[in-house]
Design a protein around this motif. Structure first.
Motif, PDB file in Angstrom:
ATOM      1  N   LEU A 157      51.801 -78.028 -21.168  1.00 25.73           N
ATOM      2  CA  LEU A 157      53.016 -77.295 -21.506  1.00 25.73           C
ATOM      3  C   LEU A 157      53.976 -77.210 -20.327  1.00 25.73           C
ATOM      4  CD1 LEU A 157      51.361 -74.470 -23.625  1.00 25.73           C
ATOM      5  CD2 LEU A 157      52.994 -76.163 -24.473  1.00 25.73           C
ATOM      6  N   ARG A 196      54.817 -80.234 -26.673  1.00 26.33           N
ATOM      7  CA  ARG A 196      55.798 -79.188 -26.979  1.00 26.33           C
ATOM      8  C   ARG A 196      55.344 -78.294 -28.119  1.00 26.33           C
ATOM      9  NH1 ARG A 196      61.331 -81.074 -28.353  1.00 26.33           N
ATOM     10  NH2 ARG A 196      61.777 -78.853 -27.978  1.00 26.33           N
ATOM     11  N   ALA A 221      50.090 -68.548 -21.240  1.00 21.13           N
ATOM     12  CA  ALA A 221      51.459 -68.030 -21.205  1.00 21.13           C
ATOM     13  C   ALA A 221      51.724 -67.268 -19.910  1.00 21.13           C
ATOM     14  CB  ALA A 221      51.702 -67.138 -22.419  1.00 21.13           C
ATOM     15  N   LEU A 239      52.165 -69.708 -17.005  1.00 24.44           N
ATOM     16  CA  LEU A 239      53.479 -70.357 -17.045  1.00 24.44           C
ATOM     17  C   LEU A 239      54.573 -69.405 -16.570  1.00 24.44           C
ATOM     18  CD1 LEU A 239      53.209 -72.264 -20.441  1.00 24.44           C
ATOM     19  CD2 LEU A 239      53.671 -73.323 -18.229  1.00 24.44           C
ATOM     20  N   THR A 272      58.749 -69.276 -16.383  1.00 28.28           N
ATOM     21  CA  THR A 272      59.074 -69.619 -17.761  1.00 28.28           C
ATOM     22  C   THR A 272      59.198 -68.353 -18.608  1.00 28.28           C
ATOM     23  OG1 THR A 272      57.844 -71.690 -17.577  1.00 28.28           O
ATOM     24  CG2 THR A 272      58.307 -70.891 -19.806  1.00 28.28           C
ATOM     25  N   VAL A 302      58.708 -66.137 -21.748  1.00 29.36           N
ATOM     26  CA  VAL A 302      57.697 -66.180 -22.810  1.00 29.36           C
ATOM     27  C   VAL A 302      58.100 -65.198 -23.902  1.00 29.36           C
ATOM     28  CG1 VAL A 302      55.291 -65.783 -23.430  1.00 29.36           C
ATOM     29  CG2 VAL A 302      55.852 -66.842 -21.220  1.00 29.36           C
ATOM     30  N   LEU A 361      58.777 -70.494 -23.642  1.00 37.34           N
ATOM     31  CA  LEU A 361      57.565 -70.761 -24.414  1.00 37.34           C
ATOM     32  C   LEU A 361      57.522 -69.727 -25.532  1.00 37.34           C
ATOM     33  CD1 LEU A 361      54.714 -72.072 -24.849  1.00 37.34           C
ATOM     34  CD2 LEU A 361      53.831 -70.214 -23.404  1.00 37.34           C
ATOM     35  N   ARG A 396      59.154 -74.976 -25.910  1.00 38.09           N
ATOM     36  CA  ARG A 396      57.746 -75.280 -26.171  1.00 38.09           C
ATOM     37  C   ARG A 396      57.185 -74.169 -27.056  1.00 38.09           C
ATOM     38  NH1 ARG A 396      57.347 -75.323 -19.958  1.00 38.09           N
ATOM     39  NH2 ARG A 396      59.274 -74.248 -20.468  1.00 38.09           N
ATOM     40  N   MET A 398      53.574 -72.555 -28.757  1.00 38.96           N
ATOM     41  CA  MET A 398      52.118 -72.493 -28.829  1.00 38.96           C
ATOM     42  C   MET A 398      51.746 -71.516 -29.940  1.00 38.96           C
ATOM     43  SD  MET A 398      49.243 -71.831 -25.842  1.00 38.96           S
ATOM     44  CE  MET A 398      50.186 -70.505 -25.095  1.00 38.96           C
TER      45      MET A 398
END
Length: 431
Positions: free
Chosen positions: A121, A127, A147, A150, A156, A158, A206, A232, A234
């Motif tokens: 990721l 992705r 998460a 990241l 990133t 989230v 994300l 991205r 998840m």
């Protein structure tokens, strides 16, 4: 010249009102720009929907230039308020990277899985990732760990949405939840998805959708990924979503190392949970052997280990070990501990009931035969070809009822004790 255009439905109300009033009094965009001291480009972007969140002073200047009466001015200001609400959400989102929820427990023994998903990721190699596995295996906890990593290492943003919980939180959380409902369920699309796209487009996050139900129709996720190139996604789910470009990640239970049971992830997790009930627990080698036996019997499924450990408020280790090994029904009864918040028996029964008939019949036959098998055993048992046998075994793997292993370079499979117990109990009831 008609005021309406083919794309009017895509333009926010504020932009449509500005255009209608401008055309009504026969002003060009250049003339409105001169009277309001706002740029022609800004007027054009508002009327075409490219700018959707006018500032308060912009609204006042346009209303003055259009010479609106009290009622028309109030309508224009009300339409702009919707845009400013969206602007406030976007401004809050861009002020700092949104964070995932805080973990309330320790993750044990998932470093390899975390590293793989984090790498995929973080680099954008994948992705759309769906984490699947048997109930209680730790799908949500793994997603949270990935998460968090990241967020903390790369900044990133989230956006986390737990679908099984009631909607709540701030305006951004409410927008994410509303958009998620539209992404996963059929029906007319609403402005929620468009608002989410506009909010995140400049800083793709994300997006985590935790607990996607089997009834979901997630096709709009593909469109969302196309509309926000850096996004991205998840998800955690019982089974793959079946979408183009989806990376299915099967999360297997924790292992018990035969050469070092005490150092095994499953035993370490069980000991951690046991000390919540028995803080004074200081296991000797015999106790560690009992713990290893309990973990093997529960297949290393974290949710099952949590449930079993909660029984130590009543049992000693030897008694718990004996209860879990007595018979299948007793084993399953100890997975419904209210203290652990688990209902793994019911979850297993639902999972078995949801199997296609052919796969359910195969699983029942394999359970009667023993607790491990290979593909040759399946072809012998069923008379199916090797590809058909492989398809059926893959289906059982994706349903989380068996786990793969390799011995001397050959693949074989072990039926989870908990799943086999549920199947045998169901068969005895039918019989």
């Amino acid at each position: 010249m008609s005021i309406a255009t083919a794309t009017d439905e895509d333009v926010p109300l504020f932009g449509r009102l500005v255009r209608q009033h401008r055309v009504r009094i026969r002003l060009t965009q250049r003339e409105l720009a001169d009277f309001s001291t706002i740029s022609v480009r800004a007027i054009r972007d508002l009327e075409q929907g490219r700018a959707r969140r006018p500032r308060q002073d912009t609204v006042r200047l346009i209303a003055d230039a259009l010479r609106l009466g009290p009622r028309a001015r109030a309508d224009l200001e009300a339409a702009a308020t919707e845009g400013r609400t969206g602007w406030a959400v976007k401004a809050g989102y861009e002020a700092g990277p949104a964070a995932p929820p805080l973990a309330t427990d320790l993750q044990v023994g998932r470093e390899a899985e975390t590293a793989v998903l984090y790498g995929e990721l973080a680099t954008g190699a994948e992705r759309l990732v769906t984490v699947i596995g048997i109930d209680g295996v730790g799908r949500t906890r793994l997603a949270l760990e990935v998460a968090t990593r990241l967020h903390t290492t790369g900044g990133t943003p989230v956006l986390w949405c737990t679908l099984a919980e009631p909607a709540g939180g701030d305006r951004l959380a409410a927008l994410v939840r509303a958009a998620a409902e539209q992404l996963l369920h059929p029906g007319p699309a609403t402005d929620d998805i468009a608002a989410l796209v506009e909010t995140i487009a400049d800083r793709p996050p994300l997006l985590v959708l935790d607990g996607v139900p089997a009834t979901a129709d997630p096709g709009r996720l593909v469109t969302l990924l196309r509309d926000v190139p850096g996004l991205r996604v998840m998800t955690t789910a019982d089974r793959p979503l079946g979408l183009p470009g989806e990376r299915t990640f099967l999360l297997n239970p924790l292992t018990v190392d035969e050469t070092d049971p005490a150092g095994s992830p499953a035993v370490q997790l069980f000991l951690n949970r046991a000390r919540r009930v028995r803080p004074d627990l200081d296991p000797d080698p015999a106790d560690l052997d009992l713990m290893a036996g309990i973990c093997r019997r529960l297949d290393g499924v974290p949710g099952a280990l949590h449930a079993a450990a909660s029984w130590l408020i009543v049992y000693d280790l030897a008694t718990l070990h004996r209860c879990l090994h007595d018979d299948p029904a007793t084993l399953l009864n100890h997975l419904t501990s209210p203290d652990a918040g688990a209902g793994l028996r019911e979850a297993l029964e639902r999972r078995l009931a949801g199997l296609p008939a052919a796969d359910r019949d195969l699983f029942e036959a394999l359970c009667r035969r023993g607790d491990s098998f290979d593909l040759t055993d399946v072809t012998t048992l069923t008379g199916w070809s090797l590809p058909d046998s492989g398809r059926a075994v893959r289906a059982l793997l994706l349903h989380g009822l068996i786990r793969p292993a390799y011995r001397a370079g050959q693949a074989w499979f072990r039926i989870l004790h908990t799943a086999r117990a549920a199947q045998l109990c169901a068969a005895s009831i039918r019989g």
